[in-house]
Enzyme design. Structure first.
Site, short mmCIF file in Angstrom:
data_model
loop_
_atom_site.label_atom_id
_atom_site.label_comp_id
_atom_site.label_asym_id
_atom_site.label_seq_id
_atom_site.Cartn_x
_atom_site.Cartn_y
_atom_site.Cartn_z
N HIS A 3 54.08 97.63 35.79
CA HIS A 3 54.10 98.35 37.07
C HIS A 3 54.88 99.65 36.89
O HIS A 3 55.84 99.70 36.11
CB HIS A 3 54.77 97.47 38.14
CG HIS A 3 54.59 98.02 39.51
ND1 HIS A 3 55.36 99.04 40.00
CD2 HIS A 3 53.71 97.70 40.50
CE1 HIS A 3 54.96 99.33 41.23
NE2 HIS A 3 53.96 98.53 41.56
N GLU A 29 46.99 102.18 39.68
CA GLU A 29 47.95 102.53 40.73
C GLU A 29 48.52 103.92 40.45
O GLU A 29 49.52 104.04 39.72
CB GLU A 29 49.12 101.54 40.73
CG GLU A 29 48.81 100.21 41.34
CD GLU A 29 50.06 99.56 41.95
OE1 GLU A 29 49.92 98.94 43.00
OE2 GLU A 29 51.16 99.69 41.38
N SER A 89 49.48 102.45 48.75
CA SER A 89 49.45 102.62 50.22
C SER A 89 48.25 101.95 50.88
O SER A 89 47.71 102.46 51.87
CB SER A 89 49.47 104.11 50.59
OG SER A 89 50.65 104.72 50.11
N GLY A 136 51.44 96.64 48.26
CA GLY A 136 52.89 96.56 48.28
C GLY A 136 53.39 96.38 49.71
O GLY A 136 53.34 95.27 50.27
N GLY A 137 53.84 97.47 50.33
CA GLY A 137 54.46 97.43 51.66
C GLY A 137 53.70 96.61 52.69
O GLY A 137 54.31 95.81 53.42
P1 13P Z 1 52.41 100.22 48.37
O1 13P Z 1 51.22 99.41 48.83
O2 13P Z 1 53.63 100.00 49.18
O3 13P Z 1 52.04 101.66 48.19
O4 13P Z 1 52.79 99.68 46.90
C1 13P Z 1 51.80 99.65 45.94
C2 13P Z 1 52.32 98.92 44.78
O5 13P Z 1 53.16 99.42 44.06
C3 13P Z 1 51.83 97.55 44.56
O6 13P Z 1 52.14 97.09 43.29
#
Ligand code: 13P
Length: 256
Positions: free
Chosen positions: A93, A165, A214, A235-236
């Site tokens: 990551h 990503e 995102s 993520g969030g």
């Molecule tokens: P976000 O969805 O918060 O942008 O994070 C993405 C992420 O890093 C998932 O591994």
């Protein structure tokens, strides 16, 4: 191919909070055959959550692990210790690369260690904002993908997933921008071309490629319909139960 929805909780939720969230998620989730739902809690929560989880509904992932199986490596947890506990592990990551200094050499060993221990690595790759601005996106994707997979042979590749990503699209990045479906399509096309060079077309098309950056319930549909994208790394939005359930619902609709 299944659609994969992976929630990366990063450094959030105590063990108790993680357990309550999982309980609610299991209750909210029907048993979708074609959508593989995966959550990656903190390492500390993996053991209790593994006893609580219904593996027909969802699977667990580790956020990281070390590539040696045992030895004098204070503070580390090995893939062999995670064997049986998780089905997946996020490897490489961008937060591991840029905050903790992981390089392609370490990441290639982690990918190999995951495969050796029957854990599917989700190999994360993606360029930073400045690399994109300097026109280096394609080189970064090539280097990170070929570097990450360099110890994976023809049998191992069927157990690997790749996540694109772009660092500039991750919500916690300062001034994060949303990736457009066209930008993702171009990167995913390149990823499949490189996989084809490495393993041949038949194998390459079977490697699941996820997008992360995102993702939320409003853009999940657009991202899941990008050609070549087989799932999302969230993520969030995966920390908000209703959002995560909605994203899984979108995946189900797009699938059928
Ligand atoms: P976000 O969805 O918060 O942008 O994070 C993405 C992420 O890093 C998932 O591994």
């Amino acid at each position: 191919m299944k659609t994969y929805i992976v929630g990366n909780w990063k450094l959030n939720f105590s063990v108790g909070e993680a357990s309550i969230y999982l309980h609610k998620l299991l209750k909210a989730l029907p048993n979708y055959r074609d959508v593989e739902v995966v959550v990656a809690p903190s390492t500390l929560a993996l053991q209790p959550l593994s006893l609580q989880i219904d593996r027909h509904k969802m699977k667990l992932a580790a956020q990281n692990a070390f590539y040696r199986d045992y030895g004098a490596f204070t503070g580390e947890i090995s893939f062999s210790q995670l064997r049986g506990l998780v089905d997946y592990a996020i490897v490489g990551h961008s937060e591991r690369r840029y905050i903790f200094g992981e390089n392609d050499k370490m990441i290639q060993k982690k990918v190999a260690a995951a495969v050796r221990n029957k854990i599917t690595p989700i190999l994360c790759i993606g360029e930073t904002e400045s690399e994109r601005a300097f026109g280096e996106t394609r080189d970064v994707i090539r280097d990170q993908l070929m570097g990450g997979l360099s110890e994976v042979g023809d049998d191992g590749i069927s157990k690997v997933m790749v996540a694109y990503e772009p660092v500039w699209a991750i919500s916690s990045t300062k001034a994060a921008k949303l990736a457009s479906p066209d930008e993702i399509a171009e990167a995913v096309k390149l990823i499949r071309e490189i996989l084809t060079e490495m393993y041949g077309a038949k194998v390459a098309e079977k490697v699941p490629v996820l997008f992360g950056g995102s993702v939320n319930s409003s853009n999940a549909g657009a991202y899941l319909t990008v050609p070549g994208v087989n799932g999302l790394l969230v993520g969030g939005a995966s920390l908000i139960l209703s959002e995560f359930v909605d994203i899984i619902g979108v995946a189900k609709r797009v699938e059928s």
